[in-house]
Every structure is written in structure tokens, then in C-alpha cells.
Design an enzyme around this catalytic site. Structure first.
Site, PDB file in Angstrom:
ATOM      1  N   GLU A  78      -2.612  -6.841  15.813  1.00 49.53           N
ATOM      2  CA  GLU A  78      -2.203  -5.145  15.111  1.00 49.53           C
ATOM      3  C   GLU A  78      -3.294  -4.223  15.526  1.00 49.53           C
ATOM      4  OE1 GLU A  78      -1.013  -4.252  11.084  1.00 49.53           O
ATOM      5  OE2 GLU A  78       0.900  -4.916  11.789  1.00 49.53           O
TER       6      GLU A  78
ATOM      7  N   LYS B 115      11.319  -0.705  13.312  1.00 49.25           N
ATOM      8  CA  LYS B 115      11.670  -0.386  11.940  1.00 49.25           C
ATOM      9  C   LYS B 115      12.949   0.393  11.823  1.00 49.25           C
ATOM     10  CE  LYS B 115       7.341  -1.194   9.512  1.00 49.25           C
ATOM     11  NZ  LYS B 115       6.329  -0.258   8.952  1.00 49.25           N
TER      12      LYS B 115
ATOM     13  N   GLY C 234      -4.198  -2.014   6.036  1.00 44.88           N
ATOM     14  CA  GLY C 234      -3.509  -3.019   5.181  1.00 44.88           C
ATOM     15  C   GLY C 234      -4.048  -4.531   5.569  1.00 44.88           C
ATOM     16  N   ARG C 235      -4.272  -4.560   7.131  1.00 44.36           N
ATOM     17  CA  ARG C 235      -4.663  -5.941   7.531  1.00 44.36           C
ATOM     18  C   ARG C 235      -6.440  -6.104   6.974  1.00 44.36           C
ATOM     19  NH1 ARG C 235      -3.144  -2.314  11.582  1.00 44.36           N
ATOM     20  NH2 ARG C 235      -4.530  -1.906  12.959  1.00 44.36           N
TER      21      ARG C 235
ATOM     22  N   HIS D 232      -2.231 -32.539  19.236  1.00 45.84           N
ATOM     23  CA  HIS D 232      -1.037 -33.250  19.521  1.00 45.84           C
ATOM     24  C   HIS D 232       0.028 -32.402  19.773  1.00 45.84           C
ATOM     25  CE1 HIS D 232      -2.889 -37.259  18.692  1.00 45.84           C
ATOM     26  NE2 HIS D 232      -3.570 -36.557  17.735  1.00 45.84           N
TER      27      HIS D 232
ATOM     28  N   GLU E  61      11.090  -4.643   3.487  1.00 48.56           N
ATOM     29  CA  GLU E  61      11.099  -6.242   3.163  1.00 48.56           C
ATOM     30  C   GLU E  61      10.606  -6.123   1.667  1.00 48.56           C
ATOM     31  OE1 GLU E  61       9.717  -5.026   5.804  1.00 48.56           O
ATOM     32  OE2 GLU E  61      10.013  -6.361   7.597  1.00 48.56           O
TER      33      GLU E  61
ATOM     34  N   LYS F 116       1.143  -1.201  -0.020  1.00 50.17           N
ATOM     35  CA  LYS F 116      -0.041   0.055  -0.114  1.00 50.17           C
ATOM     36  C   LYS F 116       0.774   1.103  -0.152  1.00 50.17           C
ATOM     37  CE  LYS F 116      -3.113   2.273   3.150  1.00 50.17           C
ATOM     38  NZ  LYS F 116      -3.811   2.101   4.222  1.00 50.17           N
TER      39      LYS F 116
HETATM   40  O1  F6P Z   1       3.444  -4.245   9.867  1.00 52.32           O
HETATM   41  C1  F6P Z   1       2.996  -2.879   9.715  1.00 52.32           C
HETATM   42  C2  F6P Z   1       2.253  -2.714   8.390  1.00 52.32           C
HETATM   43  O2  F6P Z   1       2.043  -1.426   7.961  1.00 52.32           O
HETATM   44  C3  F6P Z   1       0.851  -3.574   8.362  1.00 52.32           C
HETATM   45  O3  F6P Z   1       0.067  -2.792   9.073  1.00 52.32           O
HETATM   46  C4  F6P Z   1       0.823  -3.615   6.753  1.00 52.32           C
HETATM   47  O4  F6P Z   1      -0.225  -4.733   6.605  1.00 52.32           O
HETATM   48  C5  F6P Z   1       2.233  -3.829   6.387  1.00 52.32           C
HETATM   49  O5  F6P Z   1       3.177  -3.270   7.145  1.00 52.32           O
HETATM   50  C6  F6P Z   1       2.596  -3.935   4.860  1.00 52.32           C
HETATM   51  O6  F6P Z   1       2.494  -2.482   4.638  1.00 52.32           O
HETATM   52  P1  F6P Z   1       2.445  -2.310   3.121  1.00 52.32           P
HETATM   53  O7  F6P Z   1       1.315  -2.755   2.276  1.00 52.32           O
HETATM   54  O8  F6P Z   1       2.288  -0.602   3.134  1.00 52.32           O
HETATM   55  O9  F6P Z   1       3.771  -2.763   2.280  1.00 52.32           O
END
Ligand code: F6P
Length: 549
Positions: free
Chosen positions: A352, A511, A266-267, A383, A212, A206
Site C-alpha cells: 500500500e 470502493k 492506518g498501516r 513444502h 466493512e 480511523k
Molecule cells: O484499504 C484502505 C484503508 O484506508 C487502509 O489504508 C486502512 O488501513 C484501512 O482502509 C482501514 O481504514 P479505517 O481505519 O479508516 O477504517
């Protein structure tokens, strides 16, 4: 200070808790043959049985009063009508607009967002059809055989969970893969099975600033261009983002960008263009059935009285255990192997959202908010950690989720699976009394002395609460309903706890510190900038890398 504890319903619940804390569900069931009917709800094929909870009709009345006094209905209407309820980010919260299957408008700041939402769905439909039908051609003229979604958190967990859950609905030979972790192993192991000329990457972020995702995307880009040259990027990379400038800066053609909006958290984004890998895997008809299932749950949440409202009931029970019984965790136990991603998905959705220590006004809370969420599919979990659920010292409420029909009906697998589901909820509720345990040991031929010795170990206290969610079969519609059920449960809890469920400042500090530590790992400079533990770890890492340790 938060005001929740001053509500009369809260105070009444404190008194009520003292009165009923020692009641045993065994007795409640024995006293009331209609308990299942009184404490279960259904919507279409979905049954929610919440009778195996430590509640009486009075508990439910008081919990519903709490919801009313906390203005759950008012907050719900604010969310659906596009008010900026995510105040720390000044955003509306409108994932429900993404699955608005009515013809009605959804307004944000006086503008109907539905034309944009529907245009994005059309774009997804055209693109996913092309990829699946072999009409999206790679740089050397071959069709795509593998799609790799590069994203993390909400840009990974939702689409990955749904794509896996809907495996029986996959429509084509296109393989859909997910890479999230910055650990190079994740990308390397995924690429190892792929061919550049037939691979397509979806960079899903987003913000398009997530470290990452950008590093993983850069690695994938190099892998591709080393084999096919720079010009191949346009045919092999698309992006899902709200940040058009960053997408273009990365070298992705703006025509190959799928838009999301700042009012999609995002979530909560799997319903948006973030769901592109789902649509590629199962086809747009099935993606739309997923949206329709979620919309059906939205309608239920908006219209059912609180006492008959599934997400509200789940939320209130969660609060009952977290805040009155001091339960610090809850388990999500899908009795379906294809739903094995659900606990991880709900960890982000719930933790979150509800992992907050201050109210919307920034005042410290003086009660427990979000619990730890964990889980595994049944019967595997049985188990592994169920021992603690049955006989451990903490109280761990659990949600059991299952489906009457299996997509894999051969043999007795499914009947055995469901017999375990039902038996576990029965065992957790009933327990095993000392008298029953004694009789059992006697039947096994043990003498009195040995029975006395073993008895405490084979007695189960029971009285462990569970919700059972039973549906006809795992399909796009039922999955949409299920996920929306949990989204709204989380929302209701956030309203009552007076927290902002839609921000996530807690992930920022780590971060920032990682960015500060990275140069020290890369350039060999000793830092001394941190506490002695962190400096010690950095120094030891360097010695290991230099071969001097
Ligand atoms: O972990 C923090 C966060 O902002 C989440 O809320 C989100 O889903 C994720 O990082 C990924 O964010 P983006 O879609 O901006 O890469």
C-alpha cells in the site's frame, strides 16, 4: 519525468550491475573469508546478515551514494520532525511519536503532540487493566470474557499480527478475536462461540467510514441488542477513531472512544490506540516494551551512518534487486509459527506504501517501484513455494527471520526449525553444481545414461539472495524492533523512488464501483451500465439467485 535515473549514483550502479551481474556468491564467499563480518550488522540482540547478497563492497558504496543523492537523511529528518511529507493528504507522518519514549517533544504545526499521545496511552492502560482484571462489567453484571476487534487493513492486520505473535505473553483468560472481512462468515463464525453478556466489541476505524467495519459493527450491535437491549451498547462497545462525530452517531458513548490522529497512517497505527486489543491481551507493560523496541530502532535509523543502518541497507538491497535485477517480488519467511501474520501485515505496509506509479510531483516513474510481497512461516513454505525460489525462472530475494530461543523448547523442534532456516539460505546461495549433482546420482547407484537424463533437474544454480535476521527470542521488544525495521525500510525505498509512501488512492476506485454495483445486486434491476463482463457477472449472479440458471 522522475529524476532518479539522472543521479550519478544511479548511472554508476547501472554500469556496476553489468560488471557484477554474473558473479556467483559462491565465489565471492570463497575469495573473502571475512564476508560475513563485512556484511552483517547488529543492534542489541538483532543480527542482520546480508552477506548472502549479490553485492561487493563497491556495490554497497554505490548504493549508499544513491541514498545520499536521493537525500534520504533529509527526508528522514523531515518525517521525524513532523513536516507534512504526505503531500497528497497534507499530513505529517508521525507514527514514530507514538513510540517516542524519550522526554523530548514532537511538534506538529508548533504544538507538542506528546501530552496527547501519553494521555491516550494512560487511557488504554486504565481500560485494558479493567477488562483483564474483570472490573469492566457487562450489562448484566458479568465481567468480559471475550473482546472482538472489528476493523480492516491497518485497523486489523497490525494488532492481529502482534497479538498472535505475542501469544506466550497473553496475561489473562480474556479471548481476543479479530473480525475484518465483510464476508458474513467472518462475523458469524466468531459470534458463534461467544456470549453477548460477556463480549466486548472494539470498533477500530480511523475514518469511521469504512464500509466493512461499519457493516460488521452493525451486525455485532444487533446480535448484542437482540439479547440484551439497546442500553447494553454502552457497556459492550468502544471505538478507536479520529472521527468523534461518526462514533457518537453510531451510538457509542464518547467516553468510550480512544483517539487517534490524522498524522497516524492506518498501516502504521498498531503503536497507537489501534493497539488496544494488544494491550488487553498482553498487558500495558508488554505493550510499552513493544513501543520501546520500536523506539530503539527509530534511534538507530536516525543516528547510524547509512553504511551501518539496518533499514537503509535492507531498502537499498530491495532497490538493487527490483530496479537492476528486475526482481518483481520478495518473500518474507518467518521461522516462527506465531509470526505467521507477518507476511500479510507487510503486504499492506509495503504494497500500500510502495505500489505507486507516479512521483511525489505526479510525474510517471520510469523504473520499478514496490515489488509483490508474499510469504509463509518456515518450514511450511518449504513444502509449498520454495521450489520456485530455488529453481524457478524469476529471481525472488527473500528475508529469513528467526529466533534463537523458543517459547516451546520441548524436544528437538526448535533446533530442527533453525537448521532448516540456515540450510535454506545456504542452499539458495550455494546451489548445487553439475559435478556435485553427478557425484550424488552416482552414489545413489544410477548408470551414466540415467545420470545424464536426470542431471539438469538436480542442478541448482544458486546465487539466490537472502537476508537473515536472527534475534534472541520473539518478545514485545524484539517484535517492536522488527516491525519498525520494516517500516523504515519501506520509508527509505519510497524516498529513493520519489513516491509518496503514505497515501493509498489506489484502493478508492474499487470502493466507489462496489457502491455503484450494490443496488443492482439488491434490487433486481438489470443495469447495462458497465462493460459486458461486469454486466454479465451481475446478470449471472441474479439468475443464480432467482434459480433460473
Ligand atoms: O484499504 C484502505 C484503508 O484506508 C487502509 O489504508 C486502512 O488501513 C484501512 O482502509 C482501514 O481504514 P479505517 O481505519 O479508516 O477504517
Amino acid at each position: 519525468m522522475a529524476s532518479l535515473k539522472n543521479l550519478t549514483a544511479w548511472k554508476a550502479l547501472e554500469d556496476h550491475y553489468r560488471a557484477i551481474a554474473n558473479l556467483h556468491m559462491r565465489d565471492l564467499f570463497a575469495e573473502d573469508s571475512g564476508r560475513f563480518d563485512g556484511f552483517s550488522l547488529s543492534l542489541e540482540d538483532m543480527l542482520l546478515d546480508f552477506s548472502k547478497n549479490r553485492i561487493t563492497p563497491e556495490t554497497l558504496n554505490l548504493l549508499c551514494s544513491l541514498a545520499r543523492q536521493a537525500e534520504v537523511e533529509g527526508w528522514r529528518d523531515k518525517m521525524f520532525s513532523g513536516e507534512r511529507i504526505n503531500t497528497t493528504e497534507n499530513r505529517a507522518v508521525l507514527h514514530t511519536a507514538l513510540r517516542n519514549r524519550s522526554d523530548g517533544p514532537v511538534m506538529v504545526d508548533g504544538v507538542d503532540v506528546m501530552p496527547e499521545v501519553n494521555a491516550a496511552l494512560d487511557q488504554m492502560c486504565r481500560f485494558s487493566d479493567k477488562v483483564r482484571d474483570g472490573n469492566w462489567i457487562g450489562a448484566d453484571g458479568r465481567p468480559i470474557t471475550d473482546v472482538v476487534n472489528i476493523g480492516i487493513g491497518g485497523s486489523d492486520l497490525g494488532p492481529a499480527m502482534v497479538t498472535e505473535a505475542l501469544t506466550p505473553f497473553h496475561q489473562s483468560g480474556v479471548g481476543v478475536h479479530f473480525v475484518s472481512n465483510i464476508d458474513g462468515a467472518h462475523m458469524a463464525q466468531t459470534l458463534a462461540g461467544l456470549t453477548p453478556a460477556t463480549s466486548l466489541f472494539i470498533v477500530a476505524s480511523k475514518t469511521f467510514t469504512t464500509q466493512e467495519t461499519l457493516i460488521n459493527a452493525t451486525t455485532a450491535r444487533k446480535w448484542l441488542t437482540d439479547a440484551l437491549g439497546e442500553n447494553a451498547v454502552a457497556r459492550h462497545f468502544v471505538a478507536v477513531s479520529a472521527n468523534a462525530d461518526a462514533v457518537t452517531g453510531f451510538g457509542i458513548d464518547p467516553d468510550n472512544m480512544f483517539l487517534i490522529w490524522d498524522w497516524v497512517g492506518g498501516r502504521y497505527s498498531l503503536w497507537s490506540t489501534i493497539g488496544l486489543p494488544i494491550a488487553i491481551a498482553v498487558g500495558m507493560d508488554n505493550f510499552e516494551a513493544l513501543l520501546e523496541g520500536a523506539h530503539a530502532m527509530d534511534r538507530h535509523f536516525q543516528t547510524a551512518p547509512l553504511e551501518e543502518n539496518m533499514p537503509v541497507i535492507l531498502a537499498l538491497l530491495g532497490i538493487w534487486y527490483a530496479d537492476f535485477f528486475d526482481a518483481q517480488s520478495y518473500a518474507v519467511l518467518p521461522y516462527d509459527q506465531n509470526l505467521k501474520g507477518l507476511p500479510a501485515y507487510l503486504q499492506q505496509a509495503d504494497m500500500e506504501s510502495s505500489g505507486k506509479h507516479v512521483t511525489r510531483d505526479g510525474e510517471p516513474v520510469d523504473y520499478a517501484t514496490g515489488p509483490v510481497v508474499f510469504g509463509e512461516p518456515g518450514t511450511n513454505g518449504q513444502h509449498a513455494f520454495y521450489q520456485l525460489l530455488h529453481q524457478g525462472t524469476p529471481l525472488v530475494p527473500a528475508d529469513f527471520i528467526g529466533f534463537a530461543e523458543s517459547h516451546y523448547p520441548d524436544g528437538d523442534h526448535h533446533a530442527i526449525l533453525l537448521s532448516n532456516f540456515f540450510a535454506q539460505t545456504e542452499a539458495l546461495m550455494q546451489g548445487r553444481t553439475a559435478a556435485d549433482a553427478r557425484a550424488l546420482l552416482k552414489k545413489a547407484g544410477l548408470g551414466r545414461k540415467e545420470i545424464d537424463k536426470r542431471l539438469p533437474h538436480v542442478v541448482f544454480g544458486g546465487n539466490r539472495p537472502t537476508n537473515s535476521i536472527l534475534l534472541r527470542r520473539l518478545d514485545p521488544r524484539s517484535l517492536g524492533m522488527l516491525v519498525a525495521l520494516y517500516e523504515h525500510k519501506i520509508f527509505v525505498q519510497g524516498v529513493i523512488w520519489e513516491i509518496n509512501s503514505f497515501d493509498q488512492w489506489g484502493v478508492e476506485l474499487g470502493k466507489q464501483l462496489a457502491a455503484a454495483i450494490l443496488p443492482a445486486l439488491k434490487n433486481g434491476k438489470e443495469t447495462g451500465d458497465h462493460d459486458s463482463s461486469t454486466d454479465g457477472l451481475i446478470a449471472h449472479y441474479k439468475r443464480l439467485m432467482a434459480g433460473t440458471s
